[in-house]
Design a protein around this motif. Structure first.
Motif, PDB file in Angstrom:
ATOM      1  N   TRP A  43       0.835  -1.207   0.000  1.00  0.00           N
ATOM      2  CA  TRP A  43       0.000   0.000   0.000  1.00  0.00           C
ATOM      3  C   TRP A  43       0.873   1.262   0.000  1.00  0.00           C
ATOM      4  N   ALA A  44       1.925   1.248   0.786  1.00  0.00           N
ATOM      5  CA  ALA A  44       2.817   2.409   0.862  1.00  0.00           C
ATOM      6  C   ALA A  44       3.508   2.663  -0.467  1.00  0.00           C
ATOM      7  N   GLN A  45       3.867   1.602  -1.178  1.00  0.00           N
ATOM      8  CA  GLN A  45       4.503   1.777  -2.478  1.00  0.00           C
ATOM      9  C   GLN A  45       3.549   2.411  -3.486  1.00  0.00           C
ATOM     10  N   LEU A  46       2.275   2.099  -3.361  1.00  0.00           N
ATOM     11  CA  LEU A  46       1.298   2.615  -4.323  1.00  0.00           C
ATOM     12  C   LEU A  46       0.776   3.998  -3.941  1.00  0.00           C
ATOM     13  N   PHE A  47       0.610   4.248  -2.657  1.00  0.00           N
ATOM     14  CA  PHE A  47      -0.024   5.492  -2.211  1.00  0.00           C
ATOM     15  C   PHE A  47       0.937   6.459  -1.521  1.00  0.00           C
ATOM     16  N   GLY A  48       2.192   6.055  -1.362  1.00  0.00           N
ATOM     17  CA  GLY A  48       3.163   6.956  -0.750  1.00  0.00           C
ATOM     18  C   GLY A  48       3.219   6.886   0.753  1.00  0.00           C
ATOM     19  N   MET A  49       2.245   6.257   1.358  1.00  0.00           N
ATOM     20  CA  MET A  49       2.198   6.107   2.809  1.00  0.00           C
ATOM     21  C   MET A  49       1.369   4.877   3.137  1.00  0.00           C
ATOM     22  N   GLY A  50       1.842   4.087   4.085  1.00  0.00           N
ATOM     23  CA  GLY A  50       1.110   2.894   4.444  1.00  0.00           C
ATOM     24  C   GLY A  50      -0.149   3.202   5.222  1.00  0.00           C
ATOM     25  N   ILE A  51      -1.034   2.237   5.298  1.00  0.00           N
ATOM     26  CA  ILE A  51      -2.193   2.360   6.187  1.00  0.00           C
ATOM     27  C   ILE A  51      -1.678   2.587   7.606  1.00  0.00           C
ATOM     28  N   VAL A  52      -0.552   1.934   7.923  1.00  0.00           N
ATOM     29  CA  VAL A  52       0.246   2.280   9.102  1.00  0.00           C
ATOM     30  C   VAL A  52       1.431   3.080   8.575  1.00  0.00           C
ATOM     31  N   GLU A  53       1.479   4.353   8.927  1.00  0.00           N
ATOM     32  CA  GLU A  53       2.527   5.218   8.369  1.00  0.00           C
ATOM     33  C   GLU A  53       3.920   4.705   8.715  1.00  0.00           C
ATOM     34  N   THR A  54       4.115   4.270   9.952  1.00  0.00           N
ATOM     35  CA  THR A  54       5.416   3.752  10.372  1.00  0.00           C
ATOM     36  C   THR A  54       5.516   2.297   9.922  1.00  0.00           C
ATOM     37  N   GLU A  55       5.898   2.103   8.677  1.00  0.00           N
ATOM     38  CA  GLU A  55       5.974   0.755   8.112  1.00  0.00           C
ATOM     39  C   GLU A  55       6.875  -0.152   8.927  1.00  0.00           C
ATOM     40  N   GLU A  56       7.877   0.445   9.565  1.00  0.00           N
ATOM     41  CA  GLU A  56       8.856  -0.327  10.320  1.00  0.00           C
ATOM     42  C   GLU A  56       8.418  -0.614  11.750  1.00  0.00           C
ATOM     43  N   ASP A  57       7.308  -0.016  12.189  1.00  0.00           N
ATOM     44  CA  ASP A  57       6.924  -0.130  13.598  1.00  0.00           C
ATOM     45  C   ASP A  57       5.413  -0.214  13.735  1.00  0.00           C
ATOM     46  N   PHE A  58       4.924  -1.434  13.961  1.00  0.00           N
ATOM     47  CA  PHE A  58       3.500  -1.652  14.218  1.00  0.00           C
ATOM     48  C   PHE A  58       3.225  -1.682  15.722  1.00  0.00           C
ATOM     49  N   GLY A  59       4.222  -1.335  16.516  1.00  0.00           N
ATOM     50  CA  GLY A  59       4.070  -1.415  17.959  1.00  0.00           C
ATOM     51  C   GLY A  59       3.439  -0.186  18.556  1.00  0.00           C
ATOM     52  N   THR A  60       3.477  -0.115  19.876  1.00  0.00           N
ATOM     53  CA  THR A  60       2.852   0.984  20.608  1.00  0.00           C
ATOM     54  C   THR A  60       3.455   2.325  20.240  1.00  0.00           C
ATOM     55  N   SER A  61       4.748   2.359  19.948  1.00  0.00           N
ATOM     56  CA  SER A  61       5.409   3.622  19.622  1.00  0.00           C
ATOM     57  C   SER A  61       5.216   4.021  18.162  1.00  0.00           C
ATOM     58  N   GLY A  62       4.629   3.145  17.348  1.00  0.00           N
ATOM     59  CA  GLY A  62       4.338   3.485  15.958  1.00  0.00           C
ATOM     60  C   GLY A  62       2.990   4.166  15.834  1.00  0.00           C
ATOM     61  N   THR A  63       2.633   4.517  14.604  1.00  0.00           N
ATOM     62  CA  THR A  63       1.339   5.160  14.368  1.00  0.00           C
ATOM     63  C   THR A  63       0.239   4.109  14.281  1.00  0.00           C
ATOM     64  N   ARG A  64      -0.944   4.505  14.665  1.00  0.00           N
ATOM     65  CA  ARG A  64      -2.104   3.624  14.538  1.00  0.00           C
ATOM     66  C   ARG A  64      -2.531   3.565  13.074  1.00  0.00           C
ATOM     67  N   PRO A  65      -3.159   2.463  12.644  1.00  0.00           N
ATOM     68  CA  PRO A  65      -3.641   2.400  11.257  1.00  0.00           C
ATOM     69  C   PRO A  65      -4.681   3.478  10.985  1.00  0.00           C
ATOM     70  N   SER A  66      -4.611   4.095   9.819  1.00  0.00           N
ATOM     71  CA  SER A  66      -5.640   5.062   9.432  1.00  0.00           C
ATOM     72  C   SER A  66      -6.955   4.353   9.119  1.00  0.00           C
ATOM     73  N   HIS A  67      -6.862   3.106   8.632  1.00  0.00           N
ATOM     74  CA  HIS A  67      -8.045   2.306   8.288  1.00  0.00           C
ATOM     75  C   HIS A  67      -7.822   0.878   8.808  1.00  0.00           C
ATOM     76  N   PRO A  68      -7.971   0.647  10.104  1.00  0.00           N
ATOM     77  CA  PRO A  68      -7.659  -0.684  10.658  1.00  0.00           C
ATOM     78  C   PRO A  68      -8.472  -1.811  10.039  1.00  0.00           C
ATOM     79  N   GLU A  69      -9.758  -1.566   9.776  1.00  0.00           N
ATOM     80  CA  GLU A  69     -10.579  -2.627   9.193  1.00  0.00           C
ATOM     81  C   GLU A  69     -10.129  -2.939   7.771  1.00  0.00           C
TER      82      GLU A  69
END
Length: 994
Positions: free
Chosen positions: A719-745
């Motif tokens: 998604w990040a490759q196609l739209f410039g930013m992942g649904i989770v912006e911090t592609e490298e960090d899905f943890g508590t210190s990363g960003t929450r998904p913009s569209h979790p569902e």
């Protein structure tokens, strides 16, 4: 607004009763008094609203608490990372949280304390909690203080697409999730992009190249409703698809053509890059793509490609600088593999727990090393030769033959080892040599000592004493036992000085470059050199073969370059040597190798034995052994005849030679704590029961349906490759210190589809996304949209992004008409500015290609970690010393200086100018309009065309006045002037973005 049952009956207890006859009366009273109830219970709505731990509570802990009460620092014994700790309380003994009772919870008492000296958090650590945050914590406790794993560690949940007001806009299921979010925010999706805009976007996204003019014309003329599908299918089938997506993967794999660190010498690993290209083109399922790269060598009967895929983790750096410790950098490579695996497949900052528990997520310090143990048993050891290596045939037609040969060689070696092993390990067949003379060249001193094994046996040993000289040659002499009538074999035991300590900190190893033995008969008779014919050691398939110690100019048998267990090798005579009483034996050991830091590698503690047993002769004279030896020699010759390139790959140590893994105290590799067994962190599912805890089991665990992260992480990357930013912006960090998904569902929906309906096939996932209404939106921005959705997190418009470094180069090549579509092969060296590539400790130079390799795709450009190709570095390509999950796009004047002045781009401008002259017509305006439309996919606006024509006239005047300047370029003034215009077109924002 719902009425809280508990609040209602607390205010009006007289209405509580079991009689069904009064039910209607009660409801009437309830309706009449609803307003009074709401007034009496102002928190009714808040009480009925369920507080969510991950969304509402964990962020409060992360912001205000875990700096002092987290995974690293646990002041007063309290941590807000682990539920059991919070409920039990810290050193005070008072539970921080009592589920259901905020007033009894010590946490509430401390955060509401009116005294600033006592209130938490302390003033020096930040402001007090807001009233909203305090109320939220109270509600959470009152509702039972339910605890959740961090969102990413909860398995994806399948749910039907949400209802939307404009279902007709949706083309794919994913569109419903996007549209629902837009409607919630009061936004409308953008209109569909013009066909040329979508075609250019999808061409770069799927193959990394601009659409050809004929492709544009064909698409514009295709009125079939399935026209977009046909374009997507054509691009997905293109061989250039694999090249485009491999460029993404190579950042993750930290791929380079050099080994890194200071010297950064050449490394032959490009066949791995070609394997990745083929894997993407063949649409290898992502689960198999994962397993092969992490553990292809452990598959049953692995093919050449299976073993080659494991070079993913041999892209680690090797330090060949003098004075370095090979074990230190072997450990550094293992740590890099652990961290990279977690970043690439789990988007988890696992590297944090190398030194301590994770600051934010419930992963403990020792769990890092349990996982590290899965990687700690490979053969590589930061040696200059990059061992172990795989000979990969240059012709793919030879791969099956090479795999067949390799598998049979392996089988033969194991069979022969099983024949030798019982004899080698039978103590009764050996006679320890009582060495009485031990000398060495250089300053190396040798001592002879008697050693009690603890079982009543005394053995003579030779040990080094003090400093050891490089290339030491030992000469040992001993009387042969009086009872010995013949000799059939020699055994050398390379023992550990301190076996207990070596398990924690391996000792220096050895390399036996050459071994010779001479029989010294009694009465000064002529010495007889012993002719050893075969050699075996304690491993069936050693990294370095003891048979090589019988030949000059070979590496020889070794424990290279560290040793954590005792080793032995046996050297066999094919005919017995008769022993006269009183005879002696002389053994010469040549040891020519040293570590990268010039530390000599010699047998520091050795025992030497001979065997009189006829069993060795009978073994060698058996038809079975002779047949196996002949086949072995034939297979070796066959393997050597195949033109190949030697590539570093992963290999597992034999079971009986495994290393021990210990927790590093504070992450320091020299300070080892408790020993641990291989395992995965408790926050995730366990390794499957009954499977050996190794890399293969771990790889299968990563792509199992029980793992909540792997599919999400890959979908987010795409998604990040196609739209410039992942649904989770911090592609490298899905943890508590990363960003929450913009569209979790949406993320969960795509992850489950990728795993299930798409069967891990990347092309199916990409096809679904690029044909969606979300992707097909126009990228035009209005002030209102920019204000409401500045980063396009809500996907209110199509993506408009700067091209990746490789695409900038490849587009220029394609438009120049010089693009060489040749695929695969050794890296190439296109033009780059002089004086940039300076290799220390070697005479390696940048040899600029003069043939078609000058115009190959950027992915084939030679990549030196300490001196990357400068124009691509300028466009944000990483050095690839470590895994890079996402490139951060920059915008600097240096980029324009590169595309305007770099020789590689000047050549492309000259090439496009030549096409303008040959294909664009006779008139200047026609040529420029043709070049613009060919490059941008649409005709230039009248004002733009006029500006470019004026630029051409000025450039023509300059070159006519100074024709020598054009001649230096090998061009006519007209061609040179058109090249100036072509350069301007290639530098337009419209071309440098998609």
């Amino acid at each position: 607004m719902m009425l809280s049952d508990s609040c209602f009956w607390r205010v009006y207890p007289s209405l509580r009763g079991p009689s069904a006859l009064e039910w209607s009366k009660r409801w009437l009273v309830a309706l009449l008094l609803a307003g009074a109830v709401l007034a009496a219970c102002p928190t009714t709505a808040a009480e009925t609203e369920r507080v969510r731990f991950n969304e509402d509570i964990r962020p409060i802990f992360a912001e205000h608490c875990v700096a002092c009460h987290g995974g690293v620092k646990q002041t007063s014994g309290l941590s807000f990372v682990y539920r059991e700790n919070v409920m039990a309380g810290g050193e005070s003994g008072a539970p921080a949280v009592v589920p259901g009772d905020p007033e009894a919870s010590y946490l509430v008492e401390r955060i509401t304390d009116p005294d600033p000296e006592s209130r938490m958090p302390p003033a020096e650590h930040g402001p007090p909690l807001s009233a909203v945050e305090i109320e939220r914590l109270k509600q959470w406790i009152a509702q039972g203080a339910e605890w959740e794993l961090p969102w990413a560690f909860v398995p994806p949940r399948g749910a039907p697409p949400p209802e939307v007001r404009r279902p007709e806009w949706c083309v794919k299921p994913l569109d419903y999730y996007v549209l629902a979010r837009l409607e919630t925010a009061g936004l409308e999706p953008s209109p569909s992009a013009e066909r040329v805009e979508w075609l250019r976007r999808v061409s770069f996204d799927l193959v990394g190249l601009p659409p050809a003019l004929e492709d544009i014309e064909e698409f514009l003329a295709d009125e079939d409703p399935r026209a977009h599908e046909r374009v997507a299918d054509r691009l997905l089938a293109s061989p250039h698809f694999g090249e485009r997506w491999t460029s993404v993967w190579l950042d993750l794999a930290r791929y380079a053509d050099t080994t890194g660190y200071e010297a950064d010498p050449h490394r032959e690993i490009w066949p791995y890059r070609d394997w990745v290209i083929r894997a993407f083109n063949e649409d290898m399922p992502y689960d198999q793509f994962t397993i092969k790269q992490l553990a292809g060598d452990l598959l049953d009967e692995p093919t050449v490609d299976d073993r080659l895929a494991t070079a993913f983790h041999r892209n680690t750096q090797t330090n060949t600088e003098g004075g370095t410790d090979d074990e230190e950098f072997r450990v550094a490579a293992v740590i890099d593999r652990v961290n990279t695996t977690w970043q690439v497949w789990q988007a988890t900052t696992f590297g944090c727990i190398q030194c301590h528990a994770h600051p934010y997520d419930p992963i403990r310090h020792d769990e890092y090393y349990r996982f590290m143990a899965l990687f700690n048993d490979t053969r590589d050891g930061d040696v200059d030769e990059d061992l172990p290596r795989l000979d990969v045939p240059l012709d793919r037609k030879d791969h099956a033959r090479a795999a067949e040969t390799s598998q049979r060689l392996s089988q033969l070696r194991r069979i022969m080892h099983e024949q030798v092993k019982p004899l080698a390990e039978d103590f009764n067949l050996w006679r320890n040599l009582p060495i009485d003379r031990a000398n060495s060249t250089g300053n190396t001193r040798l001592q002879i000592r008697e050693q009690d094994d603890g079982d009543g046996r005394i053995a003579t040993e030779v040990v080094t004493d003090g400093a050891v000289t490089i290339k030491s040659r030992f000469t040992l002499e001993a009387p042969l036992p009086e009872s010995l009538q013949q000799m059939t074999a020699l055994r050398i035991d390379a023992l550990l000085r301190d076996p207990k300590s070596a398990r924690r900190s391996p000792e220096l190893g050895f390399v036996l470059s050459r071994v010779k033995a001479t029989l010294l008969p009694v009465n000064d008779g002529p010495p007889v050199e012993l002719d050893f014919k075969h050699a075996f050691c304690d491993e069936a398939e050693p990294l370095l073969d003891p048979a090589d110690s019988l030949q000059d100019d070979n590496v020889g048998w070794a424990s290279y370059s560290r040793q954590w267990r005792s080793r032995f090798a046996v050297f066999l005579l094919d005919t017995p040597i008769s022993i006269t009483p009183g005879s002696r034996i002389r053994i010469e050991l040549q040891q020519d190798r040293a570590t990268s830091g010039d530390v000599p590698l010699v047998i520091g503690r050795g025992r030497y034995s001979v065997s009189p047993s006829d069993d060795w002769i009978q073994l060698q004279q058996s038809e079975k052994f002779i047949s196996e030896q002949r086949e072995l020699a034939k297979l070796k010759k066959l393997a050597q005849e195949l033109p190949s390139v030697s590539v570093p790959v992963m290999e597992e140590l034999p079971e009986h030679t495994r290393r021990s893994t210990f927790v590093f105290t504070r992450g320091l590799w020299l300070d080892k704590g408790e020993e641990v067994e291989p395992n995965t962190p408790g926050i995730l599912p366990k390794l499957p029961a009954g499977s050996p805890p190794n890399r293969l089991t771990m790889a299968r665990w990563l792509v199992s349906k029980e793992n909540p992260l792997t599919a999400r992480v890959m979908v987010n990357r795409v998604w990040a490759q196609l739209f410039g930013m992942g649904i989770v912006e911090t592609e490298e960090d899905f943890g508590t210190s990363g960003t929450r998904p913009s569209h979790p569902e949406l993320l969960d929906h795509l992850a489950l589809r990728f795993q299930n309906e798409h069967g891990w096939h990347l092309k199916q996932l990409l096809r679904e996304i690029v044909l969606s209404a979300t992707y097909r939106q126009s990228s035009r921005i209005t002030p209102d949209r920019l204000a409401a959705d500045p980063q396009n997190r809500l996907l209110s418009r199509g993506p408009r992004l700067r091209l990746r470094a490789e695409m900038v180069r490849d587009q220029a090549l394609v438009l120049s008409g010089r693009f060489a579509p040749k695929m695969y092969g050794a890296p190439v060296m296109p033009p780059q500015p002089e004086g940039i590539w300076q290799s220390v400790y070697s005479s390696a130079k940048w040899e600029t290609a003069t043939d078609e390799n000058r115009y190959r795709r950027a992915i084939y450009t030679y990549w030196k970690r300490t001196s990357g190709y400068p124009s691509m570095i300028t466009f944000d390509m990483p050095s690839r010393e470590v895994c890079t999950i996402r490139r951060i796009t920059t915008n600097t004047p240096l980029q324009a200086l590169v595309t305007l002045n770099d020789e590689a781009y000047v050549e492309c401008a000259v090439g496009l100018a030549g096409r303008m002259m040959n294909e664009g017509g006779e008139e200047a305006a026609d040529r420029i309009a043709w070049a613009y439309q060919t490059s941008a996919g649409r005709p230039p606006a009248p004002g733009t065309l006029e500006d470019l024509v004026n630029l051409l006239e000025k450039a023509r005047d300059l070159y006519m006045a100074d024709q020598d300047a054009a001649k230096k370029l090998g061009l006519t003034p007209e061609h040179a002037a058109l090249a100036v215009v072509a350069s301007a077109i290639l530098n337009l924002d419209e071309l440098l973005t998609k």
